[in-house]
Every structure is written in C-alpha cells, then in structure tokens.
Design an enzyme around this catalytic site. Structure first.
Site, PDB file in Angstrom:
ATOM      1  N   SER A  91     -10.482   7.474 -30.952  1.00  0.00           N
ATOM      2  CA  SER A  91     -10.208   7.692 -29.539  1.00  0.00           C
ATOM      3  C   SER A  91     -10.320   9.201 -29.232  1.00  0.00           C
ATOM      4  O   SER A  91     -11.349   9.812 -29.543  1.00  0.00           O
ATOM      5  CB  SER A  91      -8.830   7.117 -29.187  1.00  0.00           C
ATOM      6  OG  SER A  91      -8.575   7.178 -27.804  1.00  0.00           O
TER       7      SER A  91
ATOM      8  N   ASP B  32     -14.488  -2.774 -25.888  1.00  0.00           N
ATOM      9  CA  ASP B  32     -13.830  -1.534 -25.464  1.00  0.00           C
ATOM     10  C   ASP B  32     -14.314  -1.163 -24.065  1.00  0.00           C
ATOM     11  O   ASP B  32     -15.496  -0.887 -23.857  1.00  0.00           O
ATOM     12  CB  ASP B  32     -14.162  -0.428 -26.469  1.00  0.00           C
ATOM     13  CG  ASP B  32     -13.354   0.846 -26.247  1.00  0.00           C
ATOM     14  OD1 ASP B  32     -12.837   1.045 -25.137  1.00  0.00           O
ATOM     15  OD2 ASP B  32     -13.255   1.643 -27.196  1.00  0.00           O
TER      16      ASP B  32
ATOM     17  N   HIS C  83      -9.986  -1.204 -26.662  1.00  0.00           N
ATOM     18  CA  HIS C  83      -9.925   0.176 -27.155  1.00  0.00           C
ATOM     19  C   HIS C  83      -8.913   0.332 -28.284  1.00  0.00           C
ATOM     20  O   HIS C  83      -9.049   1.220 -29.124  1.00  0.00           O
ATOM     21  CB  HIS C  83      -9.587   1.127 -26.005  1.00  0.00           C
ATOM     22  CG  HIS C  83      -9.703   2.568 -26.363  1.00  0.00           C
ATOM     23  ND1 HIS C  83     -10.912   3.174 -26.646  1.00  0.00           N
ATOM     24  CD2 HIS C  83      -8.754   3.545 -26.510  1.00  0.00           C
ATOM     25  CE1 HIS C  83     -10.704   4.444 -26.937  1.00  0.00           C
ATOM     26  NE2 HIS C  83      -9.406   4.691 -26.869  1.00  0.00           N
TER      27      HIS C  83
END
Length: 347
Positions: free
Chosen positions: A153, A294, A324
C-alpha cells in the site's frame, strides 16, 4: 520525480555518516532506533518537520541481512509481535520461520512522518520525503545496501520512491498493492475524507471527524462481495437507525478515532495522492503483487507499472475477496511469493 527531489540526492545527510554505538536489543530480539533529524532537513515542499527524531525498529537476528518492511499509512515500526506492543501489523508475514524469517534476516520498519504527537497542522510530505527519512535511519545503522524493500500500500509507494532516489541501496524491491501514481477515483474518495476532517475540526469535533473519515475509508479497502457475504439488509425500525453494515463501520470508526489526529491524517492522505514516480527510472529489480478486486489501486495501474519497469522480475496478480486489504488477509498467497523472493538471500 521533480527537479527539487532530484537535487535532494546530493544532500550530505542522505549519505552514510559515522554514528555512535548501537543501542542494545530488548528481550525478544527487537530494539528501537531513534535518529535525530538534521537541523537543516527540509521536505520537498520546503517545510520543516516539527519533530526531533525519526523512530525505527529492528527485529530479528543481529548481523543478518536487512530487509525494510513498510505498510499502509496506519502501519508503523511494530511490524512483528513484541513484548512491548503486542501483535504487530504484519505478523502473518514477519516471524521466526515465517515468509520474512526473523531467524535469518533483520527487519527494519519505521514510523512514517509526521508523528501525530508533534504536528498540529497538516504538512505537505511526499513519498520521496519518506524515502529520504528512511535513508537517514539506514545511514545511522551504517547499512549502505539492504537485501530487500517490501512495501505494501503506501509503503509500496515509498519503496518505489526509495528505488528511484537511491538506485544502489536495495538488492530488490517487492511492491504489494501500490503503483506509480494515485488513481483519480482513489483521490476522489480520499478528498471526501479530508473534507469530512476539515469540517469536523472547524466544528470543534476532531475525533468524530477522524471516526467518520475512517468509516468511509473502510468501504474503499474491502469489496462489495465481502460486504454482501457479511451483512444482511435488515432495516432498522425507523428512518435514521443503523443498518447492520453501519453498526460495523461505526465500531471501526470509534476504534480508530484516537489512533491518529486530523493533522496527521490530512498529511498522509495528501501524500498518497501526491505520489508519483517514473517507472523507467527505477533500476532495482522489482516483484509486483496486485489483486484484481483492489479498487484503490486498480489492477490496470499495476499492469501499466509492470509494463514500464525496465527491471521487472515478476508480476503476480490474483483475485481476492478482500480488495485493497488483501495483503493483510491473503497470508499464504503473499507468503509464498515472499519465500521465493528471499530464498537466495545469504543469511
């Protein structure tokens, strides 16, 4: 990378300097590393961080090859279970005999700047700034080259920025659920979160603003399919009552409302949207892991990144119920890729 950020490569505090003797490790094989910020350190924006130090934490076997691990904007230096902080944010991957094996590697994680306790107002900080701060910690530890950088991320964005700024300081880069840019839809969602925070601060209710922004954020981390599986649509008795999914989101928001401050959230959220690297400029070998569900980092962005990287080692994409957050939930899948990437590191 901007011209201003390119010039930062020549800053003297981005090169290794002599340091004092390292601090002894605590029980459990971990220790904090506290690195004073140079007095003349400035962000790419020209702003100065209102904090005296950058704090990292070393886990694992002393003297072993160093792997940097970085996560999302809520993650910090406690990546593994420790006696001082309970469960680490990525203990599924970082453990003794785990995919990132603490019996044969050292793991370094840092607390991203700005620290919530130091910053009363938002600061304009980029992923390249975070990479430079990490370089200060590595210099303090006299680590000129790391065995790997694993970023998930926001941490993956920082990893890409680190590889762009410091092409000779990492043997390899593993990027999970991050791309070379912020997608406009993700920026739109985060922009609403920032306006919620600003409205709440102006109303004198900052903690409620953090909670509401977190509730909205949670809807972007996961998938419609997971929400459909977990929650029914049972209506409350009257208009204005909470539906089952709303109760869940409210609980998540309340749990988070004192975890950060509006100023830090605004800073980190903007940093996500300000992120931009040139894939062709990255010379470090890269492994990419993406998830087709995602919505914050669409798989097409990761495919574009893969196509443009000159030293791509491997690109793996997979479906997941968790969107995600898959990097936190798909332990076995991500773990197999990490083990494969690390098998040739000589410990």
């Amino acid at each position: 990378m901007t011209l201003a950020e390119t010039s930062l490569l020549e800053e003297p505090f981005c090169r290794p300097q002599p340091i004092d003797a390292p601090v002894a490790r605590e029980r459990g094989g971990a220790r904090d590393v506290i690195v004073p910020l140079p007095a003349d350190f400035r962000l790419a924006s020209g702003e100065k961080l209102n904090q005296p130090n950058i704090v990292g934490r070393i886990h694992g076997r002393a003297g072993a090859p160093v792997v940097v691990v970085a996560g999302g904007i809520s993650a910090g230096r406690f990546v593994h279970r420790t006696e001082t902080n309970g469960l680490g944010w990525w203990s599924g991957a970082v453990s003794v005999r785990g995919p990132i094996d603490l019996s044969r590697l050292q793991v370094l994680a840092i607390d991203f700047a700005p620290g919530a306790e130091f910053q009363d107002t938002a600061v304009t900080i980029t992923t390249h700034d975070q990479a430079r701060l990490l370089a200060l910690v590595l210099n303090h530890l006299k680590v000129e080259r790391i065995a790997a950088f694993v970023g998930c991320s926001y941490g993956g964005m920082v990893g890409l920025a680190f590889a762009e700024l410091f092409p000779d300081r990492a043997e390899q880069l593993i990027v999970v659920s991050a791309a070379h840019r912020a997608h406009p839809q993700a920026t739109a969602w985060r922009g609403i979160q920032r306006r919620i925070l600003q409205f709440a601060v102006a109303a004198g209710r900052p903690e409620e603003g953090v909670a509401l922004a977190r509730e909205l954020a949670m809807t972007t981390y996961r998938t419609a399919e997971e929400f459909n599986d977990r929650f029914d649509g049972a209506a409350p008795q009257a208009a204005g009552g909470a539906y089952p999914v709303c109760d869940y989101l409210t609980a998540r928001g309340q749990a988070y409302r004192t975890h950060t401050t509006p100023a830090r959230w605004l800073s980190m959220s903007d940093s996500l949207d300000r992120h931009s690297v040139t894939p062709e400029a990255i010379k470090t070998p890269v492994t990419l892991i993406g998830f087709t569900s995602d919505r914050l980092v669409p798989i097409d962005d990761m495919r574009e990144l893969a196509a443009r990287l000159p030293t791509l080692w491997r690109f793996v994409e997979a479906p997941s119920l968790y969107g995600h957050d898959a990097f936190l939930k798909e332990d076995a899948f991500v773990g197999d890729i990490l083990r494969s990437a690390f098998k040739d590191i000589k410990a």
